[in-house]
Write an enzyme that holds these catalytic residues in place. Sequence first.
Site, mmCIF file in Angstrom:
data_model
loop_
_atom_site.group_PDB
_atom_site.id
_atom_site.type_symbol
_atom_site.label_atom_id
_atom_site.label_comp_id
_atom_site.label_asym_id
_atom_site.label_seq_id
_atom_site.Cartn_x
_atom_site.Cartn_y
_atom_site.Cartn_z
ATOM 1 N N HIS A 153 2.641 3.625 -8.851
ATOM 2 C CA HIS A 153 2.488 2.191 -9.162
ATOM 3 C C HIS A 153 3.704 1.702 -9.948
ATOM 4 C CE1 HIS A 153 -1.442 2.378 -7.524
ATOM 5 N NE2 HIS A 153 -1.979 3.069 -8.500
ATOM 6 N N ASP A 167 0.825 -1.209 0.000
ATOM 7 C CA ASP A 167 0.000 0.000 0.000
ATOM 8 C C ASP A 167 0.864 1.266 0.000
ATOM 9 O OD1 ASP A 167 -2.402 1.358 -0.004
ATOM 10 O OD2 ASP A 167 -2.618 1.332 2.177
ATOM 11 N N LEU A 182 10.706 -20.564 -4.636
ATOM 12 C CA LEU A 182 9.679 -19.695 -4.054
ATOM 13 C C LEU A 182 8.365 -19.764 -4.850
ATOM 14 C CD1 LEU A 182 8.891 -17.263 -2.133
ATOM 15 C CD2 LEU A 182 9.744 -15.771 -3.947
#
Length: 255
Positions: free
Chosen positions: A39, A22, A133
């Site tokens: 962004h 955020d 991962l």
Amino acid sequence: MTTLKDQIIREKLPKHIAIIMDGNGRWAEEKGQDRLYGHFHGVESVRNIVEGCAELGVGYLTLYAFSTENWDRPANEVSGLMELLVETIRKEVPTLNKNNIRLHVIGAMDMLPEYALNALQEALDLTSVNTGLNLVMALSYSSRWELVQAVQKIAADVQDGKMEPEQITQDVLQQYLSTSKFPDPELMIRTSGEYRISNFLLYQLAYAELYFTSTRWPDFRKEHLYEAILDYQNRERRFGKTTRQIQEEAGATTE
Ligand code: IPE
Ligand code: IPE
Ligand code: MG
């Protein structure tokens, strides 16, 4: 000098870290820039944190990239963000493969434009054999959406005679969630100073340790991740038991 990374106890690494990324918009606005600029810079943090988790040997990293509620943002932000997310995933495939990272996506895929679905499917297929991962992108995701989906599927299976209502256990419910293949997150990080969950993994976070930092997502780097992990490692996870029980159990396993 011992670095933050050196202080991390590898045996006590969270298997699954979930992050609410955020603060991109505010980060950009504070610089007098358009929200999309934030962004755009947030992508660099994603790269850095994915790499950091892969280096440490974290098993699962779930990133909240776009919520079902985010569809209600201004159209130019939605389309800009969607294109950025999809293009980034597409471009990152060689790096994911080089680092043995497998991509997964959770969320309401039927809300995504077709070009995005195609690009995502390709990235999922191209990374599907990787064994390192597991990178889970929560895209057009919300927990209430997920729970409603699960209830609908369970109801249909009961109606079809595949299952009796009494057979619905916590394990069964878990199998109907979009996270069925992943363990519950042990550490949940939210950047940018908001103290809320915003419809993210409500069921799965039942016993996660929550870590909040005022750092905006575009400024978040490996060192911040190490700080969060160290904080996590200093907590006592009791799961409803008493401290004494936890200490006795720990003693029993180290004897
Ligand atoms: C997080 O940053 C990214 C998404 C929600 C898609 P925001 O865009 O929410 O940035 P702030 O919270 O408005 O600063
Ligand atoms: C949560 O952030 C969603 C993502 C990070 C993708 P928001 O910025 O949408 O959450 P609220 O509106 O502040 O709760
Ligand atoms: Mg926000």
